[in-house]
Scaffold this motif. Sequence first.
Motif, PDB file in Angstrom:
ATOM      1  N   PRO A  86      -2.039  -3.433  12.868  1.00  0.00           N
ATOM      2  CA  PRO A  86      -2.097  -3.862  11.248  1.00  0.00           C
ATOM      3  C   PRO A  86      -3.272  -4.562  11.051  1.00  0.00           C
ATOM      4  CG  PRO A  86       0.234  -3.873  12.148  1.00  0.00           C
ATOM      5  CD  PRO A  86      -0.476  -3.834  13.303  1.00  0.00           C
ATOM      6  N   LEU A  87      -3.725  -5.604  11.689  1.00  0.00           N
ATOM      7  CA  LEU A  87      -4.672  -6.318  11.524  1.00  0.00           C
ATOM      8  C   LEU A  87      -5.919  -5.643  11.812  1.00  0.00           C
ATOM      9  CD1 LEU A  87      -3.472  -9.928  12.777  1.00  0.00           C
ATOM     10  CD2 LEU A  87      -3.151  -9.029  10.330  1.00  0.00           C
ATOM     11  N   THR A  88      -5.840  -5.063  12.980  1.00  0.00           N
ATOM     12  CA  THR A  88      -7.215  -4.271  13.540  1.00  0.00           C
ATOM     13  C   THR A  88      -7.630  -3.206  12.692  1.00  0.00           C
ATOM     14  OG1 THR A  88      -6.145  -3.378  15.422  1.00  0.00           O
ATOM     15  CG2 THR A  88      -7.177  -5.621  15.687  1.00  0.00           C
ATOM     16  N   ASP A  89      -6.518  -2.387  12.191  1.00  0.00           N
ATOM     17  CA  ASP A  89      -6.841  -1.412  11.346  1.00  0.00           C
ATOM     18  C   ASP A  89      -7.042  -1.709   9.723  1.00  0.00           C
ATOM     19  OD1 ASP A  89      -4.241  -1.430  10.366  1.00  0.00           O
ATOM     20  OD2 ASP A  89      -3.694   0.448  11.567  1.00  0.00           O
ATOM     21  N   GLY A  90      -6.903  -2.652   9.655  1.00  0.00           N
ATOM     22  CA  GLY A  90      -6.911  -3.410   8.152  1.00  0.00           C
ATOM     23  C   GLY A  90      -5.633  -2.961   7.281  1.00  0.00           C
ATOM     24  N   SER A  91      -4.615  -2.148   7.815  1.00  0.00           N
ATOM     25  CA  SER A  91      -3.390  -1.669   7.094  1.00  0.00           C
ATOM     26  C   SER A  91      -2.628  -2.727   6.474  1.00  0.00           C
ATOM     27  CB  SER A  91      -2.623  -0.756   7.686  1.00  0.00           C
ATOM     28  OG  SER A  91      -2.242  -1.282   8.835  1.00  0.00           O
ATOM     29  N   TYR A  92      -2.584  -4.009   7.207  1.00  0.00           N
ATOM     30  CA  TYR A  92      -1.880  -4.982   6.528  1.00  0.00           C
ATOM     31  C   TYR A  92      -2.680  -5.470   5.276  1.00  0.00           C
ATOM     32  CZ  TYR A  92       0.068  -9.726   5.796  1.00  0.00           C
ATOM     33  OH  TYR A  92       0.710 -10.846   4.975  1.00  0.00           O
ATOM     34  N   TYR A  93      -3.912  -5.709   5.416  1.00  0.00           N
ATOM     35  CA  TYR A  93      -4.591  -6.167   3.989  1.00  0.00           C
ATOM     36  C   TYR A  93      -4.614  -5.195   2.885  1.00  0.00           C
ATOM     37  CZ  TYR A  93      -6.431  -8.680   8.008  1.00  0.00           C
ATOM     38  OH  TYR A  93      -6.506  -9.537   9.155  1.00  0.00           O
ATOM     39  N   ARG A  94      -4.097  -4.019   3.048  1.00  0.00           N
ATOM     40  CA  ARG A  94      -4.104  -3.037   1.934  1.00  0.00           C
ATOM     41  C   ARG A  94      -2.535  -3.408   1.244  1.00  0.00           C
ATOM     42  NH1 ARG A  94      -7.484  -0.270   5.541  1.00  0.00           N
ATOM     43  NH2 ARG A  94      -5.321   1.125   6.176  1.00  0.00           N
ATOM     44  N   ARG A  95      -1.707  -3.977   2.116  1.00  0.00           N
ATOM     45  CA  ARG A  95      -0.143  -4.053   1.686  1.00  0.00           C
ATOM     46  C   ARG A  95      -0.130  -4.756   0.284  1.00  0.00           C
ATOM     47  NH1 ARG A  95       3.272  -5.497   6.730  1.00  0.00           N
ATOM     48  NH2 ARG A  95       4.121  -6.903   5.122  1.00  0.00           N
TER      49      ARG A  95
END
Length: 497
Positions: free
Chosen positions: A186-195
């Motif tokens: 979730p950090l390396t594909d950036g999905s966390y930052y889009r939540r």
Amino acid sequence: MKISIIGSGYVGLVAGACLAELGHAVVLIDNDPVKFAALSGGECPIHEEHLPALLAKHRGKSLTFSRDLRVAVRGSQAVFIAVGTPPAVNGEADLSYVETVAREIAGALRNYTVVVDKSTVPVYTSEWVRKIILLDGAPAEMFDVASNPEFLREGTAVTDFLYPDRIVIGADTMRAADTLREIYRPLTDGSYYRRSDAIRINPGAQPRPARLIATSTKAAELIKYASNAFLAMKISFINAVATVCDSVGADVDEVREGIGSDSRIGSRFLVPGLGYGGSCFPKDLSAYHAVARECGYEFRLLEEVMRINNDQPQRFLRKIRSVLWTLKGKRLGVLGLAFKGGTDDVRESPAISIVESLLKEGCTIQAYDPAAMVRARELLGDRNITYVSSGYEAARDADALLILTEWQEFAELDPAQIRKLLRYPIVADGRNLFDCDVMRDNGLTYISVGRPDVNHWQKEPEYSRISAAETNKPRARSTFAESEMHEQPAVGAAGLD
Ligand code: UDX
């Protein structure tokens, strides 16, 4: 993923809360009944921004607490070892807790599990953990041991974890590396930052995905110690430069600007002061030194880094003496007891060692720290020291005011108000929080680290005004954490666009 974390100290607790935040099912294991009861009962045992909110959000759902290592390990795909590695008498890290935990894990394994060293440990520890688990009867195909060092700083631990400069995974098999990659996806594909519910450090900015560095286990172990040693070396270096500035009457801020603007050097971690403290740098430097010696190398550079650091509080005490003359019977206001701003941690705090020396010399202290007074009182007691409720209260009727910790709150105090409250207009600033000219304009005698002394009865040298105008030097200052933020918007982050 199902994850167990063994040890709910600083690293374990923050990692547990953050991994739950990333969507994993985390069990945090601690055999200390007091800690276990506090955490299960909803308490947050450390002063750390965002942590109480994360614990409240995930407690009882994706974050549970247990004292039963066996049951937790059996249900986990990854087990993080985050127990303490305190210094042993010879300076080496005491790995007995890591060994005990490794033995317990061995007896609990039933399915393939990745055992991850998260504690700060010397090179070869992963190899030892593997040997111990094998010796205790676990089959080789049932587990791998990996190293995943943590670089979080106290005070900004949660955002350091969620917005890291890099994630280091040290693994010697593809299977172990893939498990760790999956955990941090979730950090390396950036999905966390889009939540929409993600914790943000810079609202409005779109962070870049975190960088992942995959290495061997030994390299990962060395990266952690070498990083801390390098940062400590930068601090000791600038403290040594500040000492030279003191002897020749130059301003270390000007020198710092000159050297820090070379992009190969950089200006971060070059703020002089009372030296580094805390639970990491002092312990890790001596452990790294001991490990190098064990491997046949005398790392003398580290000895010098430690020596400069140990001398720094005494050097500042000499400066205090130079403005106060005798210390016995003086009433001193003290701002700051924590080892740095933004934390309640007083371990290896230069502020504590300075206050202890002043008490021994017969001073009376009135101290204030925004977060660390309870912990400081356990070390300093109540004899000849009162704990007051604000920075201004610390200054009231004092013979001098000492600034010992770089809290932003202190940098925002009004020098004119301080001047009014003090019995004598003397401020000794061990963290260089104030602009010398501002202090002079407010009629204060002001001594700091590596900058010419200001005597309130002397006029500002003409050169100082000229150089401030030429270099656009800001006349209001801030703590080192703040100035880092200004210099590098992507501070401690995967990069903020
Ligand atoms: C440190 C490392 O930064 C972190 O990566 C590692 O995981 C743990 O150790 P921490 O101990 O929380 O983190 O504090 P840090 O913010 O790094 O500061 C360490 C000490 O250096 C403090 O005492 C601080 O006052 C001092 N310091 C820091 C300076 O004196 N000057 C500086 O420019 C920076």
